[in-house]
Design a protein around this motif. Structure first.
Motif, short mmCIF file in Angstrom:
data_model
loop_
_atom_site.label_atom_id
_atom_site.label_comp_id
_atom_site.label_asym_id
_atom_site.label_seq_id
_atom_site.Cartn_x
_atom_site.Cartn_y
_atom_site.Cartn_z
N GLN A 24 3.32 30.08 8.00
CA GLN A 24 2.27 30.98 7.55
C GLN A 24 2.71 32.44 7.66
O GLN A 24 2.97 32.93 8.76
CB GLN A 24 1.02 30.75 8.38
CG GLN A 24 -0.18 31.35 7.72
CD GLN A 24 -1.38 31.28 8.62
OE1 GLN A 24 -1.27 31.18 9.84
NE2 GLN A 24 -2.54 31.35 8.02
N PRO A 25 2.78 33.14 6.55
CA PRO A 25 3.14 34.55 6.62
C PRO A 25 2.11 35.31 7.45
O PRO A 25 0.92 35.09 7.29
CB PRO A 25 3.10 35.01 5.16
CG PRO A 25 3.21 33.77 4.35
CD PRO A 25 2.58 32.70 5.16
N GLY A 26 2.57 36.14 8.35
CA GLY A 26 1.66 36.92 9.16
C GLY A 26 1.08 36.13 10.32
O GLY A 26 0.27 36.65 11.08
N GLY A 27 1.46 34.86 10.45
CA GLY A 27 0.91 34.09 11.55
C GLY A 27 1.94 33.18 12.17
O GLY A 27 1.64 32.39 13.05
N ALA A 28 3.16 33.28 11.70
CA ALA A 28 4.19 32.36 12.17
C ALA A 28 4.94 32.96 13.34
O ALA A 28 5.03 34.18 13.48
CB ALA A 28 5.16 32.03 11.05
#
Lengths: 468, 554
Positions: free
Chosen positions: B37-41
Motif C-alpha cells: 500500500q503506497p503511503g502505508g507500507a
C-alpha cells in the motif's frame, strides 16, 4: 589549495556516501507534523528508515509510494496519489514532503504534474502543502538532497512580506546544514536568544529528533518548525546560513523576500566563532554577554591544553563536504596535518581545505590513504569502525550515520563550547591511544626508532603534510 | 526480465508451502505477496530480502549493482557473526551514475567484478540486481557468466530488483539463485552419515554457536549452513548432506524442497527458539539421520543430551518464577517466534497478554491457541498508536518485539526487549532461552522505570495517564491486601475461559483428584493450555490432608 580528484574505479568499496533522497527526507523531518515520502520502491524507504532509527534511536516518520514492477512500467501517478491520500487520512500531517528516487527518476515520473492533477481531483487536500524535490539516487549525495530540499521549502513555503509591513528587527532566520546535530541547533538557539534575537530554524531538527518523550503517540514528526512560521520567515531582518550547502536556500529567501543573509561556512573553531559572535552583537546591537567571554576563555585554554596531543597528528578524515571543511579546518588550525581527506560530492569549499588533495571517494580510499601515509587518527562516520580496527589507530566518530554509539543527536561542535568539547574528545582519544598502545618499553624503543627512519613522521614528511 | 518473472512464478507454485497447496490455480498465480500500500507500507524490498538471506556467507564478496542508495544506505547493518572470513562485511557497489543510466551499467559491473577479484580475491562474488539497472535492461546474468568464464571465479547473479516484491520474495529469489548456480557445483572433501544442512539460519549475534556445541557433541556435522557463518565451498557441496533442517521456512522453503527433489535430502521444519522446540529439532535431526543410515544409537545419545540440557534450563528458569509472578508480557514478533518463546515465558511465570500473528501460518496460530488458550489475544495488525495506548495504560509490563517498534514501548516508559534481528543477545537453544529470561528480568526490574514514570513536579498529576495506570495497579494491590484469599481464589488459572483457581482447588480437594485429566472431567477446564497449570496446582495441594473447612462440609 587542495586539488579535488575523483578516483577511477568501477566499484565503490565501503561507501562513505549515502543517497540524495534520504538527505531530502531528513530535511523534511525538521518540519512540524511532517511526513516525508520517498517516491520509489519499498526498499528505498526502509533502508533510510533503518539508518535514521539506528542513528537517532527515535521513531522516525518516513513513507513510501511502494512502487511495484507494474507501476514502474506504467508510471507512478496512482501510487503517488494513493500514498498522499493514505497519509493525509491516516496521519493527518501538516505537510507532506516528497522526494524522488533512482527508480522514479529513471522512469521519468513527472511528480510536479502529478501533484497538480491530485490537487484538482482532491480538493480536500487544498490546505495540505505538498512539496516535491527531485533527488535521483544516481546523482549527488546526502548533503545535496538536504540542500535542494531546504531551497525548495523556501521557494514553496516562504511568503514575501506584504508591502508596508515592517521587518521585525529581532527576528532572524537560521538555515543549518545537515552536518549540524539537534544538540548544535539547541546551542545556537541559546546563543541567539542570549543576544535577544528570535530565531526561526529551517529545518529544525532540534525540536523533532532530540529525543524527548511525547505525551501522545504521533505518526508524523514531533516538534520542528511549523509551516506557518516558515511562511513568515520573509519578515525577518537577517538570514544566517551555516555551511556552504545553505547558500542556495539563503539566496532564495533573499530573492523572494529581500532578507539579507550572512553565510558562515563553519562554526567549529575559535576564529569562526569570534566572527559569529561579533556578527550577532552587531545585528542585535547588544554587547557580548559575559557567558560567551568566559566560554571563549575556556576554549582558548582547551586549545592550549590540547595542542600537545593534537599538534602534529596525521589526520585521515572522511565526511560530507561541509563537515569535512568544518572539522578539518579546526584541526588544521590546532596543528594537525590533514593527511588524507575523502568526501562524497563536489563543493566549492573543498578547494580551500588545508591539505594537498581531497578525494571524492569511499572508505576504501580513505583506509588506503591512511595506511600508506601513516595517519594516526581516523575521523569519519560509524562505517569507518572496521577501517580503524584494521589500521589500529584511534577513531573519532562524527557525522551521519553514527549507529554504534549512543547520543549522536547531541554531539556538539558549534560555538566556543562545542569546539571545546570536540577538542577535548579528540585529544583524549589520542592520549588513551598513547597510553594503551604506545608505551615505551626497553624492546620497543629500538624498533620504534628504526621504524621512524623510512618516512614515519620524519621532519620532511611533517612539513610536506602541513604545507597547506 | 522474462526469466525473472518465470522464476517468480516458480516460487509462487511452491508445493512445499502448505498455504500454497490449498489455493486454486488462479489464486496461486497471483502469488502470496499482498499488494503493497503506497503511503502505508513498511518493510524492505526484494533486494533487501535477497541480501539478508545471502550476506551471512562470510567469504563471499557481495556486490550490489545499482545507484548508491541500495548499498550506501544499508551496508553493515546486520549482526550476523563469522568464525573466520570477514569480506562479507565489506560493502561493494557499482554506485551507478547518470552516465551509466544513459549508456547502460554492464561495463561498469564487469570492471567492478574484475577489481574485486584483483584486490580481494574471494572464492566467489554474488552480484545483486537492483531496480535501476533492471529498468534500463542491464543483463547481469550475461555479465556474470562472461566474468566467470574470463576471470575463472564463480560470479553468481542474484536477480532481485526491489520493485518485484517484498523482502520475503527476495529471500526466495536468493534461494533460487543458489539452486541454479551454486548448490551441487562442488564436492565435499569427505562425507559422514551425520552431515546435515541448516537452511534459513543466519547466525545473528552468533546464535548458532549456542546450539552447535550440542551438535558437535553428538557428532553431527553442519555440512553447510544457509547462510549463517556459511562459506561458498560449503554451500556448493551441500547436496551431499544426509538431512536438512529448515529454520526459517518462510524464507527458504523452496531451497529445502528442491534439494529434497533433486538430491533426496529429507528435511523438516524446526526451530531452536524455545526449549521444547530445541529438543524437538534435535530429535528430528537424529531421526532423519538414522532413517538415512546413521547408527541407531544416535537417537539414544540425542535423548540423553536433551534430558540433560532441558533439566538444566528448566532449573534455571524456575528461579525466576517468584519474580515474574503477575507480570504481563506483550509479544510483537513474527512467524514461529510468536509461539516458540511463549512456552518458556509461561514456564518462567510470565503471563502473555497477547502475541502478534501478522507473519504466522495457520499452524503457528494453532500452536498459540494451544499454549495460550482459546481467548489468546492474537494481534493481526495493531497500529503503533494502539500498542502505545496499551502500554501506557499499563495493560502489559514489558513488550518483546523487533527494533522498529521499540520506541512505541520506550516512549511509554515501559520495559522493552529486542527479540528480532538487531538485538545484541543471542536467544537460541537452551542457554539462549535462559538468557532471554535473564534479560527480561533485567528490563523489568530496572529501578529506572519508577523514576521515569513520575510526572514532573509541575505537571498536574491527574492528567498523567501513566499515573492513572499505576494507580489502578495500586488499587488492585490494596484489594489483594484487603482480602487475599478471595482474590487468590478468583484468579483465572489459564487464558482459556472461566476456570478460576478456587473452583479447581475445590474440585481437587473434594474429589481427591490427582491427575490433570481427572480435574478436567470435574471442571470446565479444557484444552492443552491448562494442563501444565493444573499440574502445578496439583503439586501444591497435599491430597492427603484436605482443609478442615471442606472436611466439615462433607
Amino acid at each position: 589549495m587542495a586539488i579535488v580528484t575523483t578516483p577511477k574505479k568501477a566499484c565503490a568499496v565501503n561507501p562513505l556516501k549515502m543517497s540524495q533522497p534520504i538527505g531530502g527526507a531528513f530535511a523534511f523531518m525538521g518540519l512540524r507534523g511532517a511526513m516525508p515520502l520517498l517516491h520509489g520502491s519499498q526498499g528505498c524507504t526502509s533502508f533510510g528508515l533503518t539508518l535514521f532509527v539506528r542513528h537517532f534511536k527515535e521513531a522516525v516518520p518516513l513513507q513510501t509510494t511502494a512502487m511495484s514492477e507494474v507501476a514502474t512500467v506504467l508510471g507512478g501517478y496512482e501510487n503517488v496519489e494513493q500514498a498522499i491520500l493514505n497519509i493525509y487520512n491516516r496521519a493527518k500531517p501538516e505537510i507532506i514532503g516528497i522526494c524522488s528516487t533512482g527508480v522514479t527518476e529513471t522512469n521519468g515520473d513527472d511528480v510536479d504534474g502529478y501533484i497538480k492533477l491530485i490537487r484538482e481531483q482532491h480538493p480536500q487536500l487544498a490546505k495540505c502543502p505538498l512539496v516535491f524535490v527531485s533527488t535521483p539516487d544516481f546523482k549527488d549525495a546526502f548533503q545535496d538532497g538536504w540542500e535542494k530540499t531546504v531551497a525548495c521549502m523556501v521557494e514553496v513555503l516562504v511568503g514575501a512580506p506584504p508591502v508596508g509591513v515592517e521587518r521585525d528587527p529581532a527576528r532572524v532566520n537560521v538555515l543549518p546544514g545537515c552536518h549540524l546535530t539537534p544538540g548544535d541547533l539547541d546551542e545556537l538557539r541559546t546563543i541567539l536568544e542570549d543576544f535577544g534575537l528570535k530565531p526561526s530554524f529551517l529545518p529544525d531538527l532540534a525540536g523533532s529528533l532530540d529525543g524527548h518523550i511525547p505525551g501522545e503517540f504521533t505518526p508524523t514528526t514531533i516538534g520542528g518548525i511549523g509551516v506557518d512560521e516558515v511562511a513568515g520567515m520573509g519578515r525577518s531582518s537577517w538570514t544566517i546560513a551555516i555551511g556552504e550547502q545553505m547558500r542556495r536556500a539563503a539566496e532564495a529567501i533573499q530573492a523572494k523576500a529581500g532578507v539579507p543573509f550572512r553565510l558562515f561556512e563553519r562554526l567549529c573553531g575559535l576564529i569562526p566563532n569570534d566572527e559569529f559572535i561579533a556578527f550577532l552583537s552587531d545585528i542585535s546591537g547588544r554587547p557580548v554577554p559575559a557567558k560567551y567571554r568566559r566560554q571563549r576563555g575556556q576554549l582558548s585554554d582547551a586549545m592550549l591544553d590540547a595542542h600537545f596531543h593534537v599538534g602534529g597528528r596525521k589526520l585521515a578524515i572522511g565526511a560530507e563536504p561541509d563537515l569535512l571543511f568544518d572539522l578539518s579546518s579546526m584541526l588544521h588550525e590546532m596543528g594537525a596535518q590533514v593527511t588524507a581527506a575523502v568526501t562524497t560530492t563536489q563543493s566549492p569549499v573543498l578547494e580551500r581545505i588545508g591539505t594537498n588533495e581531497v578525494l571524492i571517494g569511499d572508505l576504501e580510499d580513505l583506509e588506503e590513504l591512511a595506511r600508506t601515509r601513516n595517519c594516526d587518527l581516523l575521523i569519519t562516520h560509524s562505517h569507518g569502525r572496521q577501517a580503524a580496527a584494521r589500521l589500529k589507530i584511534p577513531f573519532y566518530r562524527t557525522g551521519f550515520p553514527m549507529f554504534d554509539r549512543i547520543g549522536a543527536g547531541h554531539q556538539l561542535s558549534v560555538g566556543y563550547r562545542g569546539t571545546r568539547d570536540v577538542i577535548f574528545s579528540i585529544a583524549n582519544l589520542v592520549i588513551a591511544d598513547r597510553e594503551e598502545n604506545h608505551q615505551p618499553a626497553p624492546d620497543s624503543w629500538r624498533t620504534s626508532r628504526r621504524s621512524l627512519k623510512p618516512g614515519r613522521r620524519s621532519f620532511v614528511d611533517a612539513t610536506e603534510g602541513s604545507m597547506a | 526480465m522474462s526469466s525473472l518473472s518465470a522464476t517468480i512464478q516458480k516460487i509462487f507454485n511452491e508445493p512445499g508451502c502448505a498455504k500454497n497447496a490449498n489455493k486454486s490455480d488462479a489464486e496461486r498465480n497471483k502469488g502470496c505477496a499482498k499488494q503493497l500500500q503506497p503511503g502505508g507500507a513498511a518493510g524492505g524490498c526484494a533486494f533487501d530480502g535477497a541480501k539478508i538471506a545471502l550476506q551471512p556467507f562470510t567469504d563471499v564478496a557481495h556486490l550490489v549493482h545499482g545507484p548508491i542508495a541500495c548499498e550506501g544506505n544499508s551496508w553493515d547493518n546486520r549482526g550476523a557473526a563469522s568464525s573466520g572470513a570477514s569480506i562479507w562485511r565489506t560493502g561493494f557497489t557499482t554506485d551507478m551514475n547518470e552516465t551509466d543510466i544513459v549508456f547502460g551499467g554492464e561495463k561498469r559491473l564487469y570492471k567492478a567484478i574484475k577489481e574485486i577479484i584483483k584486490k580481494y580475491n574471494p572464492p566467489a562474488i554474488f552480484v545483486y540486481q537492483t531496480c535501476v539497472p533492471a529498468m534500463i535492461g542491464d543483463d547481469i546474468n550475461a555479465v556474470c557468466k562472461a566474468a566467470s568464464q574470463k576471470l575463472g571465479k564463480p560470479v553468481i547473479p542474484i536477480n532481485s530488483p526491489g520493485f518485484v516484491g517484498p523482502k520475503n520474495l527476495g529471500n526466495k529469489l536468493a534461494g533460487e539463485a543458489l539452486l541454479e548456480h551454486v548448490i551441487g557445483t562442488e564436492e565435499p572433501d569427505y562425507t559422514t552419515p551425520y552431515d546435515i544442512n541448516l537452511i534459513g539460519e543466519y547466525n545473528l549475534c552468533g546464535e548458532l554457536w549456542q546450539v552447535k556445541p550440542l551438535l558437535d557433541e553428538l557428532g553431527i556435522r553442519i555440512l553447510s549452513c544457509l547462510s549463517g557463518d556459511g562459506k561458498y565451498r560449503e554451500v556448493a557441496s551441500s547436496h551431499r548432506a544426509r538431512a536438512a533442517m529448515i529454520v526459517c521456512s518462510k524464507a527458504m522453503i523452496n531451497v529445502a524442497r528442491k534439494m529434497e527433489g533433486r538430491y533426496g535430502i529429507p528435511f523438516f521444519e524446526g526451530s531452536f527458539y524455545g526449549i521444547q522446540d530445541s529438543s524437538d529439532s534435535l530429535r528430528q535431526i537424529a531421526r532423519l539421520l538414522v532413517e538415512r543410515g546413521a547408527p541407531c544409537e544416535l537417537i539414544e545419545r540425542t535423548e540423553a543430551v536433551i534430558a540433560r540440557e532441558e533439566a538444566r534450563a528448566w532449573a534455571t528458569i524456575e528461579l525466576y518464577k517468584p519474580r515474574f509472578a503477575g507480570k504481563r508480557a506483550l509479544l510483537i514478533t513474527g512467524g514461529v517466534k510468536s509461539w516458540s518463546v511463549v512456552a518458556a515465558l509461561q514456564e518462567a511465570g510470565l503471563e502473555l497478554v497477547g502475541t502478534s500473528v501478522k507473519k504466522s501460518t495457520k499452524q503457528d496460530k494453532e500452536r498459540i491457541k494451544e499454549l495460550m488458550g482459546q481467548d489468546a489475544l492474537m494481534i493481526e495488525d495493531m497500529t503503533p498508536r494502539e500498542i502505545y495506548k496499551m502500554l501506557k495504560d499499563a495493560k502489559a509490563d514489558i513488550m518483546l518485539s523487533g527494533g522498529k517498534s521499540q520506541f512505541v514501548a520506550l516512549k511509554a516508559a515501559m520495559p522493552w526487549l529486542d527479540i528480532n534481528q538487531e538485538r545484541c543477545h543471542a536467544y537460541m537453544g537452551y542457554i539462549g532461552m535462559v538468557k532471554l529470561v535473564e534479560e527480561i528480568d533485567k528490563a523489568l526490574f530496572n529501578p529506572m522505570w519508577e523514576q521515569l514514570r513520575r510526572p514532573a513536579p509541575w505537571e498536574e498529576v491527574a492528567k498523567n495517564r501513566q499515573t492513572n495506570g499505576m494507580a489502578q495497579i495500586d488499587v488492585q494491590a490494596v484489594d489483594v491486601a484487603a482480602d487475599p484469599e478471595t482474590t487468590r481464589r478468583a484468579k483465572k488459572v489459564c487464558f482459556c475461559k472461566e476456570v478460576d483457581l478456587g473452583t479447581l482447588e475445590d474440585a481437587i480437594r473434594s474429589h481427591g483428584l490427582t491427575s490433570a485429566e481427572a480435574v478436567r472431567q470435574h471442571t470446565s477446564a479444557f484444552g492443552g493450555c491448562c494442563k501444565r497449570r493444573i499440574e502445578d496446582i496439583l503439586t501444591k495441594i497435599p491430597v492427603s490432608s484436605p482443609p478442615a473447612m471442606l472436611q466439615a462440609a462433607e
